[in-house]
Design a protein around this motif. Structure first.
Motif, PDB file in Angstrom:
ATOM      1  N   SER A 248       0.859  -1.180   0.000  1.00 51.27           N
ATOM      2  CA  SER A 248       0.000   0.000   0.000  1.00 51.27           C
ATOM      3  C   SER A 248       0.900   1.237   0.000  1.00 51.27           C
ATOM      4  N   GLN A 249       0.514   2.252  -0.789  1.00 53.85           N
ATOM      5  CA  GLN A 249       1.362   3.448  -0.922  1.00 53.85           C
ATOM      6  C   GLN A 249       0.535   4.723  -0.732  1.00 53.85           C
ATOM      7  N   PRO A 250       0.199   5.022   0.540  1.00 52.74           N
ATOM      8  CA  PRO A 250      -0.632   6.203   0.806  1.00 52.74           C
ATOM      9  C   PRO A 250       0.121   7.505   0.551  1.00 52.74           C
ATOM     10  N   ILE A 251      -0.651   8.522   0.162  1.00 51.29           N
ATOM     11  CA  ILE A 251      -0.101   9.855  -0.120  1.00 51.29           C
ATOM     12  C   ILE A 251      -0.677  10.859   0.875  1.00 51.29           C
ATOM     13  N   LYS A 252       0.189  11.598   1.504  1.00 51.77           N
ATOM     14  CA  LYS A 252      -0.191  12.820   2.234  1.00 51.77           C
ATOM     15  C   LYS A 252       0.963  13.791   2.039  1.00 51.77           C
ATOM     16  N   GLY A 253       0.711  14.903   1.402  1.00 50.23           N
ATOM     17  CA  GLY A 253       1.748  15.897   1.146  1.00 50.23           C
ATOM     18  C   GLY A 253       1.902  16.160  -0.339  1.00 50.23           C
ATOM     19  N   THR A 254       1.605  17.395  -0.744  1.00 55.59           N
ATOM     20  CA  THR A 254       1.636  17.779  -2.155  1.00 55.59           C
ATOM     21  C   THR A 254       2.235  19.173  -2.297  1.00 55.59           C
ATOM     22  N   ILE A 255       3.020  19.363  -3.353  1.00 54.01           N
ATOM     23  CA  ILE A 255       3.541  20.702  -3.677  1.00 54.01           C
ATOM     24  C   ILE A 255       3.681  20.798  -5.189  1.00 54.01           C
ATOM     25  N   LYS A 256       3.580  21.995  -5.724  1.00 47.59           N
ATOM     26  CA  LYS A 256       3.576  22.186  -7.187  1.00 47.59           C
ATOM     27  C   LYS A 256       4.940  21.877  -7.803  1.00 47.59           C
ATOM     28  N   ARG A 257       4.959  21.706  -9.126  1.00 50.11           N
ATOM     29  CA  ARG A 257       6.188  21.649  -9.930  1.00 50.11           C
ATOM     30  C   ARG A 257       6.215  22.871 -10.828  1.00 50.11           C
ATOM     31  N   THR A 258       7.399  23.391 -11.071  1.00 51.93           N
ATOM     32  CA  THR A 258       7.498  24.590 -11.909  1.00 51.93           C
ATOM     33  C   THR A 258       8.128  24.307 -13.265  1.00 51.93           C
ATOM     34  N   GLY A 259       8.874  23.198 -13.367  1.00 55.73           N
ATOM     35  CA  GLY A 259       9.601  22.941 -14.609  1.00 55.73           C
ATOM     36  C   GLY A 259      11.011  23.502 -14.579  1.00 55.73           C
ATOM     37  N   ASN A 260      11.300  24.333 -13.564  1.00 55.33           N
ATOM     38  CA  ASN A 260      12.649  24.870 -13.387  1.00 55.33           C
ATOM     39  C   ASN A 260      13.403  23.949 -12.420  1.00 55.33           C
ATOM     40  N   LYS A 261      14.564  23.443 -12.850  1.00 52.86           N
ATOM     41  CA  LYS A 261      15.278  22.419 -12.087  1.00 52.86           C
ATOM     42  C   LYS A 261      15.631  22.897 -10.678  1.00 52.86           C
ATOM     43  N   GLU A 262      16.166  24.109 -10.560  1.00 48.15           N
ATOM     44  CA  GLU A 262      16.591  24.621  -9.244  1.00 48.15           C
ATOM     45  C   GLU A 262      15.379  24.868  -8.335  1.00 48.15           C
ATOM     46  N   PHE A 316       4.712  17.430  -6.978  1.00 50.69           N
ATOM     47  CA  PHE A 316       5.472  16.423  -6.226  1.00 50.69           C
ATOM     48  C   PHE A 316       4.557  15.922  -5.113  1.00 50.69           C
ATOM     49  N   GLN A 317       4.643  14.616  -4.834  1.00 48.18           N
ATOM     50  CA  GLN A 317       3.821  14.031  -3.784  1.00 48.18           C
ATOM     51  C   GLN A 317       4.706  13.328  -2.762  1.00 48.18           C
ATOM     52  N   MET A 318       4.293  13.411  -1.495  1.00 45.16           N
ATOM     53  CA  MET A 318       4.964  12.666  -0.433  1.00 45.16           C
ATOM     54  C   MET A 318       4.262  11.314  -0.276  1.00 45.16           C
ATOM     55  N   ILE A 319       4.975  10.248  -0.627  1.00 45.00           N
ATOM     56  CA  ILE A 319       4.398   8.905  -0.636  1.00 45.00           C
ATOM     57  C   ILE A 319       5.204   8.001   0.290  1.00 45.00           C
ATOM     58  N   SER A 320       4.500   7.242   1.100  1.00 46.60           N
ATOM     59  CA  SER A 320       5.150   6.222   1.912  1.00 46.60           C
ATOM     60  C   SER A 320       4.690   4.843   1.440  1.00 46.60           C
ATOM     61  N   THR A 321       5.557   3.845   1.606  1.00 41.41           N
ATOM     62  CA  THR A 321       5.256   2.486   1.144  1.00 41.41           C
ATOM     63  C   THR A 321       5.217   1.542   2.345  1.00 41.41           C
ATOM     64  N   VAL A 322       4.064   0.894   2.525  1.00 42.47           N
ATOM     65  CA  VAL A 322       3.869  -0.041   3.635  1.00 42.47           C
ATOM     66  C   VAL A 322       3.600  -1.424   3.040  1.00 42.47           C
ATOM     67  N   VAL A 323       4.287  -2.445   3.549  1.00 40.91           N
ATOM     68  CA  VAL A 323       4.148  -3.795   2.998  1.00 40.91           C
ATOM     69  C   VAL A 323       3.902  -4.801   4.124  1.00 40.91           C
ATOM     70  N   GLY A 324       3.396  -5.964   3.750  1.00 43.73           N
ATOM     71  CA  GLY A 324       3.192  -7.045   4.717  1.00 43.73           C
ATOM     72  C   GLY A 324       2.972  -8.363   3.990  1.00 43.73           C
ATOM     73  N   GLU A 325       3.105  -9.471   4.721  1.00 43.07           N
ATOM     74  CA  GLU A 325       2.901 -10.803   4.148  1.00 43.07           C
ATOM     75  C   GLU A 325       1.520 -11.335   4.542  1.00 43.07           C
ATOM     76  N   LEU A 326       0.683 -11.588   3.542  1.00 38.96           N
ATOM     77  CA  LEU A 326      -0.686 -12.041   3.771  1.00 38.96           C
ATOM     78  C   LEU A 326      -0.706 -13.424   4.434  1.00 38.96           C
ATOM     79  N   ARG A 327      -1.553 -13.583   5.450  1.00 40.89           N
ATOM     80  CA  ARG A 327      -1.694 -14.892   6.092  1.00 40.89           C
ATOM     81  C   ARG A 327      -2.338 -15.886   5.125  1.00 40.89           C
ATOM     82  N   GLU A 328      -1.974 -17.157   5.238  1.00 48.27           N
ATOM     83  CA  GLU A 328      -2.432 -18.179   4.298  1.00 48.27           C
ATOM     84  C   GLU A 328      -3.960 -18.302   4.267  1.00 48.27           C
ATOM     85  N   GLU A 329      -4.608 -18.109   5.416  1.00 47.26           N
ATOM     86  CA  GLU A 329      -6.058 -18.327   5.479  1.00 47.26           C
ATOM     87  C   GLU A 329      -6.864 -17.108   5.014  1.00 47.26           C
TER      88      GLU A 329
END
Length: 337
Positions: A248-262, A316-329
């Motif tokens: 799962s990769q929830p997003i909280k945190g957004t800011i614009k892009r300008t196209g200018n590298k700096e 630009f978005q602030m994304i975190s990645t959360v993972v887990g192993e599904l139980r067999e049942e």
């Protein structure tokens, strides 16, 4: 029937995808899912977990269309009856099966809460390889018809979107919500409203292509049911299952892009260090960890990346990645629930 993958030069892939959209329009039910060239790894060691550039299901062998009540069990049975690729959507009011919550908001669209179908034709695109599988249609014929499809463009039109809530009423509700926060009844609200247009005729396929041209995101979708179209271009992964791994990769945190590298580098730094955005991101990460723990093996839920700053076409978005192993049942339907 499944043929060896068809191959086309990568420079022809954009044209193929456009033709596929208009070819799909000939089916009563279809779903198109596009990654818009967001590769599996955005940088080394930072996986996006995107396997396909495009996945499409055309036509329906069988359909499950149902309202909240026993929908998750019905979906589980629908898949067990014939394990196969399924395409569809889950509506917000399925929450009524998981929480003691009841919404009484006006529903002006009237779609069922859950809709899934098994496709007659499955199309998978990886790189320049296109796999077409079908028990109903000849894959070679499908390939020929797609490559010969006409790309149509609708004339531009002006559509006025009307807010469902007036500005006066909106501000009044905001003030009430602020008061609830002060009193400690609630601590965070996502206050939304509907914008709509009536008596308007549009070409959904053409509109979808225009959307992904302006805002190409890794989770873009065009779904046609017998009743309606759903068009989406999202940056956020709700959940993915790879063998027994849940991502799962929830997003909280957004800011614009300008196209200018700096300037963009400075904006990314600003977003990464923003205390409010970090606090919200941690809150949603804790929520996802808690939810995944209900389906995953004890001790397997981990935060793979915290506060990742990812570039998209306009922000630009602030994304975190959360993972887990599904139980067999636990099956995939239960994991979603």
């Amino acid at each position: 029937m499944s043929y060896p993958p068809f191959e086309i030069p990568l420079e022809n892939l954009i044209s193929f995808k456009k033709k596929l959209v208009f070819y799909a329009a000939g089916f009563e039910v279809y779903s198109l899912l596009l990654s818009n060239n967001y590769d599996d790894e955005i940088e080394e060691g930072r996986p996006l977990y995107n396997k396909y550039e495009l996945v499409a299901g055309l036509g329906a062998k069988r359909i499950l269309s149902i309202n909240s009540g026993n929908a998750f069990e019905e979906l589980s049975g629908f898949h067990k009856e014939k394990p196969s690729w399924l395409f569809g959507y889950m509506g917000y009011d399925l929450k009524n099966e998981t929480e003691k919550i009841l919404s009484e908001n006006e529903d002006r669209i009237g779609l069922d809460d859950m809709f899934f179908f098994e496709p007659e034709v499955l199309i998978l695109v990886q790189g320049n390889k296109i796999q077409i599988t079908s028990e109903v249609h000849n894959p070679e014929m499908v390939w020929e018809e797609i490559t010969n499809a006409e790309i149509k463009e609708s004339p531009k039109q002006s559509i006025e979107l009307i807010p469902k809530i007036s500005q006066e009423k909106y501000l009044e509700v905001v003030e009430k919500l602020r008061q609830h926060i002060i009193e400690g009844d609630i601590y965070e609200i996502n206050f939304c409203q509907e914008f709509f247009a009536e008596d308007v005729s549009i070409d959904a396929e053409d509109l979808f292509l225009k959307l992904i041209e302006v805002s190409p995101n890794p989770f873009s979708a065009l779904l046609k049911t017998k009743a309606a179209y759903i068009i989406s271009s999202s940056m956020e992964r709700f959940m993915k299952k790879v063998e027994s791994k849940l991502i799962s990769q929830p997003i909280k945190g957004t800011i614009k892009r300008t196209g200018n590298k700096e300037e963009d580098a400075a904006l990314q730094h600003q977003l990464f260090n923003d205390e409010k955005e970090r606090a919200e991101n941690v809150m949603i990460v804790d929520l996802v960890r808690n939810d995944l723990a209900k389906s995953c093996k004890t001790g397997s839920v981990k935060v793979e990346e915290l506060f990742g700053i990812y570039p998209f076409s306009q922000v630009f978005q602030m994304i975190s990645t959360v993972v887990g192993e599904l139980r067999e049942e636990i099956n995939w339907v239960d994991a979603i629930r």
